[in-house]
Motif scaffolding. Sequence first.
Motif, PDB file in Angstrom:
ATOM      1  N   PRO A   9      42.478  40.229 -48.889  1.00 29.35           N
ATOM      2  CA  PRO A   9      42.066  40.697 -47.680  1.00 29.35           C
ATOM      3  C   PRO A   9      40.788  40.339 -47.039  1.00 29.35           C
ATOM      4  O   PRO A   9      39.892  40.353 -47.837  1.00 29.35           O
ATOM      5  CB  PRO A   9      42.505  42.098 -47.734  1.00 29.35           C
ATOM      6  CG  PRO A   9      42.788  42.478 -49.068  1.00 29.35           C
ATOM      7  CD  PRO A   9      42.717  41.335 -49.841  1.00 29.35           C
ATOM      8  N   PHE A  10      40.565  40.230 -45.842  1.00 25.43           N
ATOM      9  CA  PHE A  10      39.463  39.919 -45.034  1.00 25.43           C
ATOM     10  C   PHE A  10      39.290  40.182 -43.691  1.00 25.43           C
ATOM     11  O   PHE A  10      39.745  39.340 -42.744  1.00 25.43           O
ATOM     12  CB  PHE A  10      39.187  38.482 -45.500  1.00 25.43           C
ATOM     13  CG  PHE A  10      37.513  37.850 -45.169  1.00 25.43           C
ATOM     14  CD1 PHE A  10      36.570  38.823 -45.521  1.00 25.43           C
ATOM     15  CD2 PHE A  10      37.437  36.628 -44.508  1.00 25.43           C
ATOM     16  CE1 PHE A  10      35.147  38.222 -45.004  1.00 25.43           C
ATOM     17  CE2 PHE A  10      36.198  36.126 -44.344  1.00 25.43           C
ATOM     18  CZ  PHE A  10      34.940  37.077 -44.475  1.00 25.43           C
ATOM     19  N   PRO A  11      39.197  41.369 -43.443  1.00 23.28           N
ATOM     20  CA  PRO A  11      39.751  41.708 -41.891  1.00 23.28           C
ATOM     21  C   PRO A  11      38.748  41.127 -40.971  1.00 23.28           C
ATOM     22  O   PRO A  11      39.274  41.231 -39.795  1.00 23.28           O
ATOM     23  CB  PRO A  11      39.210  43.323 -42.005  1.00 23.28           C
ATOM     24  CG  PRO A  11      39.496  44.082 -43.417  1.00 23.28           C
ATOM     25  CD  PRO A  11      38.959  42.617 -44.057  1.00 23.28           C
ATOM     26  N   VAL A  12      37.686  40.606 -41.188  1.00 22.57           N
ATOM     27  CA  VAL A  12      36.683  40.200 -40.212  1.00 22.57           C
ATOM     28  C   VAL A  12      36.980  38.525 -39.849  1.00 22.57           C
ATOM     29  O   VAL A  12      36.279  38.050 -39.262  1.00 22.57           O
ATOM     30  CB  VAL A  12      35.382  40.398 -40.559  1.00 22.57           C
ATOM     31  CG1 VAL A  12      35.059  41.807 -40.245  1.00 22.57           C
ATOM     32  CG2 VAL A  12      34.872  39.841 -42.098  1.00 22.57           C
ATOM     33  N   PRO A  51      39.226  51.497 -47.143  1.00 25.01           N
ATOM     34  CA  PRO A  51      40.266  51.953 -47.595  1.00 25.01           C
ATOM     35  C   PRO A  51      40.792  51.383 -49.088  1.00 25.01           C
ATOM     36  O   PRO A  51      40.186  50.325 -49.343  1.00 25.01           O
ATOM     37  CB  PRO A  51      41.305  51.515 -46.661  1.00 25.01           C
ATOM     38  CG  PRO A  51      40.574  50.081 -45.814  1.00 25.01           C
ATOM     39  CD  PRO A  51      39.274  50.428 -46.018  1.00 25.01           C
ATOM     40  N   TYR A  52      41.643  51.957 -49.681  1.00 23.00           N
ATOM     41  CA  TYR A  52      42.073  51.561 -51.113  1.00 23.00           C
ATOM     42  C   TYR A  52      42.622  50.267 -51.016  1.00 23.00           C
ATOM     43  O   TYR A  52      42.506  49.285 -51.643  1.00 23.00           O
ATOM     44  CB  TYR A  52      43.120  52.751 -51.335  1.00 23.00           C
ATOM     45  CG  TYR A  52      44.202  52.275 -52.520  1.00 23.00           C
ATOM     46  CD1 TYR A  52      43.569  52.187 -53.739  1.00 23.00           C
ATOM     47  CD2 TYR A  52      45.446  51.969 -52.117  1.00 23.00           C
ATOM     48  CE1 TYR A  52      44.554  51.490 -54.826  1.00 23.00           C
ATOM     49  CE2 TYR A  52      46.230  51.568 -53.244  1.00 23.00           C
ATOM     50  CZ  TYR A  52      45.594  51.384 -54.475  1.00 23.00           C
ATOM     51  OH  TYR A  52      46.596  50.758 -55.355  1.00 23.00           O
ATOM     52  N   GLY A  98      46.040  44.099 -44.057  1.00 23.66           N
ATOM     53  CA  GLY A  98      46.730  44.458 -42.832  1.00 23.66           C
ATOM     54  C   GLY A  98      45.749  45.061 -41.969  1.00 23.66           C
ATOM     55  O   GLY A  98      46.201  45.344 -40.737  1.00 23.66           O
ATOM     56  N   TRP A  99      44.302  45.263 -42.293  1.00 23.79           N
ATOM     57  CA  TRP A  99      43.680  46.093 -41.421  1.00 23.79           C
ATOM     58  C   TRP A  99      43.099  44.944 -40.400  1.00 23.79           C
ATOM     59  O   TRP A  99      42.680  43.916 -40.800  1.00 23.79           O
ATOM     60  CB  TRP A  99      42.344  46.892 -42.079  1.00 23.79           C
ATOM     61  CG  TRP A  99      42.725  47.959 -42.605  1.00 23.79           C
ATOM     62  CD1 TRP A  99      43.435  47.889 -44.164  1.00 23.79           C
ATOM     63  CD2 TRP A  99      42.976  49.350 -42.663  1.00 23.79           C
ATOM     64  NE1 TRP A  99      43.646  49.168 -44.495  1.00 23.79           N
ATOM     65  CE2 TRP A  99      43.476  49.957 -43.527  1.00 23.79           C
ATOM     66  CE3 TRP A  99      42.962  49.898 -41.352  1.00 23.79           C
ATOM     67  CZ2 TRP A  99      44.054  51.544 -43.628  1.00 23.79           C
ATOM     68  CZ3 TRP A  99      43.266  51.296 -41.222  1.00 23.79           C
ATOM     69  CH2 TRP A  99      43.692  52.026 -42.420  1.00 23.79           C
ATOM     70  N   ASN A 100      42.895  45.589 -39.197  1.00 19.82           N
ATOM     71  CA  ASN A 100      42.356  44.660 -38.170  1.00 19.82           C
ATOM     72  C   ASN A 100      40.954  45.460 -37.925  1.00 19.82           C
ATOM     73  O   ASN A 100      40.470  46.472 -38.075  1.00 19.82           O
ATOM     74  CB  ASN A 100      42.875  44.875 -36.716  1.00 19.82           C
ATOM     75  CG  ASN A 100      44.072  44.156 -36.869  1.00 19.82           C
ATOM     76  OD1 ASN A 100      44.437  43.095 -37.497  1.00 19.82           O
ATOM     77  ND2 ASN A 100      45.341  44.746 -36.305  1.00 19.82           N
TER      78      ASN A 100
END
Length: 424
Positions: free
Chosen positions: A278-281, A359-360, A364-366
């Motif tokens: 994950p890599f939201p940015v 978050p843990y 899927g975060w934006n």
Amino acid sequence: MTKGKVDALLGIVFGDEGKGKVVDVFTPRYDVVARFAGGPNAGHTIIFEGKKFVLRSIPSGIFDEGKLNIIGNGCVIAPDLFMAEAMELEQAGYNLKERLHISKRAHLILPTHRVLDRAYEAAKGKNKVGTTGKGIGPTYSEKASRTGLRVGDILDNFPQKYEQLKNRHLQILSDLHFTDFDITEEEQRWLQGVEYMRQYPLTDTEIEINKALAEGKNVLAEGAQGTMLDIDHGTYPFVSSSNTISGGVCTGLGIAPNRIGEIFGIFKAYSTRVGAGPFPVELFDETGDKIREIGHEYGAVTGRNRRCGWLDLVALKYAIMVNGVTQLIMMKSDVLDSFDTIRVCVAYEKDGVRVTDMPYDTEGWNAVYEDLPGWKTDLTGLTEECQFPQPLKDYITYIEKETETPITIVSVGPDRAQTIARSK
Ligand code: IMP
């Protein structure tokens, strides 16, 4: 008695912060420079006296005569890669054998650990970690399952111990039906590497470091990878296999927490990540390509494209918290010179939920951004803080306020001279 301290210099996001240059500026202040975690998955590019070196396992204090360099017990070491790295430095005229001590407790990466790394990755299908393929995970797994070989093992009855472990690996590989490999040449070089390593002081480095501290000497613990790749606090399972945070300095060198002094946290003015996870940015557009291009964001070990994005304050704040960072160092500020607007990720959002604490599960975060004006100024010629354009000052103040941590060094270019100290 006056006692020395251990300061830590750590990449605090996904690694690759360009730490090499800062280490070069820092090392003259220390008597001992020590690596405490990781192994040849790291690639620290250092330009010394006009020559470029990529250090993988060897600490960055190696260029200074009279400084003791230590590969600590928390590290894993591949004798063949170590030999190649060390010989290149020897050929360039550095006398390593007087300056480099290796912990007998550090674990050995076998050629078959590297094959296992590939086999486990292959078995993961779509969920590959995107490891560096250096056998890091299998070696640390074996350390935890108490079946690994340590550097000290090469001093006693080694061939038998090696064959035994290698055969165990070959059995696992056969069980996994991963048989399409040939390690004959690699193994030969590896065994030569083992012989080569015998020429170095293989010592109880935790005792050496503690004696040095008792004599009032100062130690620099040089980090590798970054906090978001820490086995406990990173974006698990897309992480490396060691504790890359400041806590790892204690276990990886055998020093007590009350010996820790300053914790310097290095970050880039923007974000990058190599490998999966994950890599939201992450930016998939021209802006991301532009950052990669200007920042030369290609992996030092694997040559892979680094994924690029804006600064992530959620990750940065989390890293400052788990490391206890006392001073921040902002690298590669000049890479953002030409942008009209500079974005900063201040929160993550998913299904209408907004969070500002890490978050843990970061999948899927934006990213939620705030925009700041770019400085549109070439920073590379600046030598003092008073020359900073106002938008850069504002960017720095904004980060300091958000993180409640001072930025004491700002880097504005690859050269040592382009490292600007700020008043605290
Ligand atoms: P490993 O450490 O080779 O097992 O790789 C695990 C993850 O950490 C992968 O995503 C790698 O790309 C990443 N990684 C390992 N070492 C470094 C490093 O020195 N810089 C940046 N990423 C790294």
